[in-house]
Design an enzyme around this catalytic site. Sequence first.
Site, PDB file in Angstrom:
ATOM      1  N   ASN A   1       0.856  -1.187   0.000  1.00 51.69           N
ATOM      2  CA  ASN A   1       0.000   0.000   0.000  1.00 51.69           C
ATOM      3  C   ASN A   1       0.891   1.235   0.000  1.00 51.69           C
ATOM      4  O   ASN A   1       2.100   1.129   0.211  1.00 51.69           O
ATOM      5  CB  ASN A   1      -0.955  -0.044   1.208  1.00 51.69           C
ATOM      6  CG  ASN A   1      -0.206   0.003   2.519  1.00 51.69           C
ATOM      7  OD1 ASN A   1       0.389   1.013   2.861  1.00 51.69           O
ATOM      8  ND2 ASN A   1      -0.194  -1.109   3.252  1.00 51.69           N
TER       9      ASN A   1
ATOM     10  N   LYS B   1      12.325 -16.447  -7.529  1.00 52.47           N
ATOM     11  CA  LYS B   1      11.523 -15.532  -8.353  1.00 52.47           C
ATOM     12  C   LYS B   1      10.736 -16.341  -9.389  1.00 52.47           C
ATOM     13  O   LYS B   1      11.304 -17.187 -10.099  1.00 52.47           O
ATOM     14  CB  LYS B   1      12.431 -14.529  -9.066  1.00 52.47           C
ATOM     15  CG  LYS B   1      11.641 -13.540  -9.892  1.00 52.47           C
ATOM     16  CD  LYS B   1      12.510 -12.647 -10.735  1.00 52.47           C
ATOM     17  CE  LYS B   1      11.627 -11.885 -11.714  1.00 52.47           C
ATOM     18  NZ  LYS B   1      12.382 -11.153 -12.697  1.00 52.47           N
TER      19      LYS B   1
ATOM     20  N   ASP C   1      -5.263  -9.420  12.750  1.00 55.36           N
ATOM     21  CA  ASP C   1      -5.428  -8.007  13.077  1.00 55.36           C
ATOM     22  C   ASP C   1      -4.594  -7.731  14.335  1.00 55.36           C
ATOM     23  O   ASP C   1      -4.961  -8.130  15.445  1.00 55.36           O
ATOM     24  CB  ASP C   1      -6.913  -7.691  13.319  1.00 55.36           C
ATOM     25  CG  ASP C   1      -7.142  -6.189  13.428  1.00 55.36           C
ATOM     26  OD1 ASP C   1      -6.368  -5.523  14.143  1.00 55.36           O
ATOM     27  OD2 ASP C   1      -8.081  -5.692  12.791  1.00 55.36           O
TER      28      ASP C   1
ATOM     29  N   PHE D   1      -5.186   3.871  14.182  1.00 54.67           N
ATOM     30  CA  PHE D   1      -5.413   4.821  13.100  1.00 54.67           C
ATOM     31  C   PHE D   1      -6.499   4.256  12.202  1.00 54.67           C
ATOM     32  O   PHE D   1      -6.588   3.035  12.044  1.00 54.67           O
ATOM     33  CB  PHE D   1      -4.135   5.013  12.262  1.00 54.67           C
ATOM     34  CG  PHE D   1      -3.321   6.210  12.685  1.00 54.67           C
ATOM     35  CD1 PHE D   1      -2.658   6.222  13.901  1.00 54.67           C
ATOM     36  CD2 PHE D   1      -3.229   7.332  11.860  1.00 54.67           C
ATOM     37  CE1 PHE D   1      -1.915   7.318  14.300  1.00 54.67           C
ATOM     38  CE2 PHE D   1      -2.485   8.437  12.242  1.00 54.67           C
ATOM     39  CZ  PHE D   1      -1.827   8.434  13.460  1.00 54.67           C
TER      40      PHE D   1
ATOM     41  N   LYS E   1     -12.557  -2.788  18.122  1.00 59.65           N
ATOM     42  CA  LYS E   1     -11.215  -3.234  18.527  1.00 59.65           C
ATOM     43  C   LYS E   1     -10.922  -2.893  19.990  1.00 59.65           C
ATOM     44  O   LYS E   1      -9.844  -3.161  20.488  1.00 59.65           O
ATOM     45  CB  LYS E   1     -10.149  -2.639  17.602  1.00 59.65           C
ATOM     46  CG  LYS E   1     -10.330  -3.028  16.130  1.00 59.65           C
ATOM     47  CD  LYS E   1      -9.084  -2.779  15.288  1.00 59.65           C
ATOM     48  CE  LYS E   1      -9.409  -2.903  13.802  1.00 59.65           C
ATOM     49  NZ  LYS E   1      -8.240  -3.047  12.941  1.00 59.65           N
TER      50      LYS E   1
HETATM   51  N1  CTP Z   1      -4.502  -2.963  11.788  1.00 63.16           N
HETATM   52  C1  CTP Z   1      -3.779  -3.984  12.358  1.00 63.16           C
HETATM   53  N2  CTP Z   1      -3.689  -5.183  11.741  1.00 63.16           N
HETATM   54  C2  CTP Z   1      -4.272  -5.389  10.560  1.00 63.16           C
HETATM   55  C3  CTP Z   1      -5.014  -4.353   9.941  1.00 63.16           C
HETATM   56  C4  CTP Z   1      -5.103  -3.151  10.590  1.00 63.16           C
HETATM   57  O1  CTP Z   1      -3.241  -3.799  13.448  1.00 63.16           O
HETATM   58  N3  CTP Z   1      -4.127  -6.556   9.957  1.00 63.16           N
HETATM   59  C5  CTP Z   1      -4.595  -1.688  12.491  1.00 63.16           C
HETATM   60  C6  CTP Z   1      -3.990  -0.495  11.747  1.00 63.16           C
HETATM   61  O2  CTP Z   1      -2.642  -0.321  12.084  1.00 63.16           O
HETATM   62  C7  CTP Z   1      -4.848   0.664  12.227  1.00 63.16           C
HETATM   63  C8  CTP Z   1      -6.198   0.028  12.531  1.00 63.16           C
HETATM   64  O3  CTP Z   1      -5.957  -1.374  12.657  1.00 63.16           O
HETATM   65  O4  CTP Z   1      -4.347   1.203  13.423  1.00 63.16           O
HETATM   66  C9  CTP Z   1      -7.231   0.233  11.481  1.00 63.16           C
HETATM   67  O5  CTP Z   1      -6.732  -0.212  10.240  1.00 63.16           O
HETATM   68  P1  CTP Z   1      -7.599  -0.061   8.914  1.00 63.16           P
HETATM   69  O6  CTP Z   1      -6.813  -0.662   7.792  1.00 63.16           O
HETATM   70  O7  CTP Z   1      -8.066   1.349   8.793  1.00 63.16           O
HETATM   71  O8  CTP Z   1      -8.869  -0.893   9.240  1.00 63.16           O
HETATM   72  P2  CTP Z   1      -9.179  -2.412   9.229  1.00 63.16           P
HETATM   73  O9  CTP Z   1      -9.384  -2.803  10.659  1.00 63.16           O
HETATM   74  O10 CTP Z   1      -8.161  -3.176   8.457  1.00 63.16           O
HETATM   75  O11 CTP Z   1     -10.598  -2.406   8.509  1.00 63.16           O
HETATM   76  P3  CTP Z   1     -10.965  -2.042   6.978  1.00 63.16           P
HETATM   77  O12 CTP Z   1      -9.767  -2.404   6.137  1.00 63.16           O
HETATM   78  O13 CTP Z   1     -12.154  -2.896   6.724  1.00 63.16           O
HETATM   79  O14 CTP Z   1     -11.297  -0.574   6.926  1.00 63.16           O
END
Ligand code: CTP
Length: 414
Positions: free
Chosen positions: A219, A298, A315, A333, A351
């Site tokens: 990303n 590769k 997560d 965030f 969360k």
């Molecule tokens: N986060 C995390 N682990 C993941 C995905 C997200 O710890 N596998 C954390 C990010 O660092 C951020 C928060 O969760 O602090 C929210 O991340 P975000 O990508 O905005 O949300 P998601 O929980 O992944 O939900 P969605 O993608 O459906 O918006």
Amino acid sequence: MQSTFNPKSSRRVLIGIGGGIAAYKVCEVVSTLFKAGAEVRVILTDSAQEFITPLTVSTLSRHPAYTDKDFWQPTRQRPLHIDLGEWAEVLAISPLTANTLAKLTYGMADNLLTNTILASTCPVLLAPAMNTEMWQQLAVQRNWQQLLADSRYHGMDTGYGLLACDRVGAGRMAEPAEIVTHIQSLLHTNGKRDLLGKRVLISAGGTREHLDPVRFIGNPSTGKMGLALAQAAMHRGAAVTLVHAPATWNVPQGVQSIPVVSAEQMQQAMLECFPEADLIVMAAAVADVKPASYSAEKLPKRSLPTKLPLEPVADILAELARLKQPHQCLIGFAAQTGDIVTPALEKLQNKKLDAIVANPIDQPDSGFGSGNNKATFIDNQGHQVEISPCSKLQMAHHLFDFVQGSIGAPGTWH
Ligand code: CTP
């Protein structure tokens, strides 16, 4: 070096330049501060003028530079050191020589720079630079420790590297960009060390989920927000650990760096550091999925799948929330498009976080890769604070102000 000042914030910076070869690097500090909108005044010691001239810094700061000749000028109505000491909101001495360090330690004042420091009360940033043997002398180290015991002095670590004496070792002056960032922090906090004694754990950057050694799902996160959080926390006195995905920036001296690539590595590092941490900020953009298989070799183009089977990754934030102890504060965030507050609130609740930063990523000059940011902070007590566009460093300070209770939140974690 990109930096900006909030026009409403304090910005009168006095730079004291000591006699060392690193003096030439301070020209960049002066120039960057001026371009960022600060009023900059510069004092050069006699020995500093052996390395750079008053003309150099007066040109960069758009203001005459001061030397000891001005100090002894009989036509002034008020002593110059008093005027300058009262004027400065932050004083930065770079390079700090062994000689000026010793004088400050013992409260001695025999030139314009040392007299101005004694005549002022603002925070003083010190960026020492000297040959390794000089820096490591017991007398110098003793003075350094003794001076830093006085809370108005903020010391920057010296770096390790090739010195002008051809020695490779400690004693390199902190990089100009780091000096500028630290000055900006001190302007925001007025030298407050409200995170002293705290361990702050921060994640930064975009994780990469590799399909093979050269291809990955990633990303656009550059990790700049996490870096700014690490700098701000360190400048406020915290012991900081930064778990970061691949980035183009260097981790600042004084911050413990744990480089990772994948979400799984980030999870492992965060879980390891979590029990010791008081304040945890998950600023990283973590992948939600990874390729179901990985090839250590590769893959040739012809072998690439046309459909990529994926599997979810853990997560991390939700897992940390399950382990969280009452004395810990956990902040997430939410990088969002469109309505940022509703999904951020859901994430805060689902969360079980203490607070969340709702961060728009579809607006100019904010979010991924930008030097600036914009956000709404929300805590689990229902407090919401909208932060107008500002630099990521200022955003980081606003977030710490918020969790410390000074801009709306109750700050119960400590
Ligand atoms: N986060 C995390 N682990 C993941 C995905 C997200 O710890 N596998 C954390 C990010 O660092 C951020 C928060 O969760 O602090 C929210 O991340 P975000 O990508 O905005 O949300 P998601 O929980 O992944 O939900 P969605 O993608 O459906 O918006």
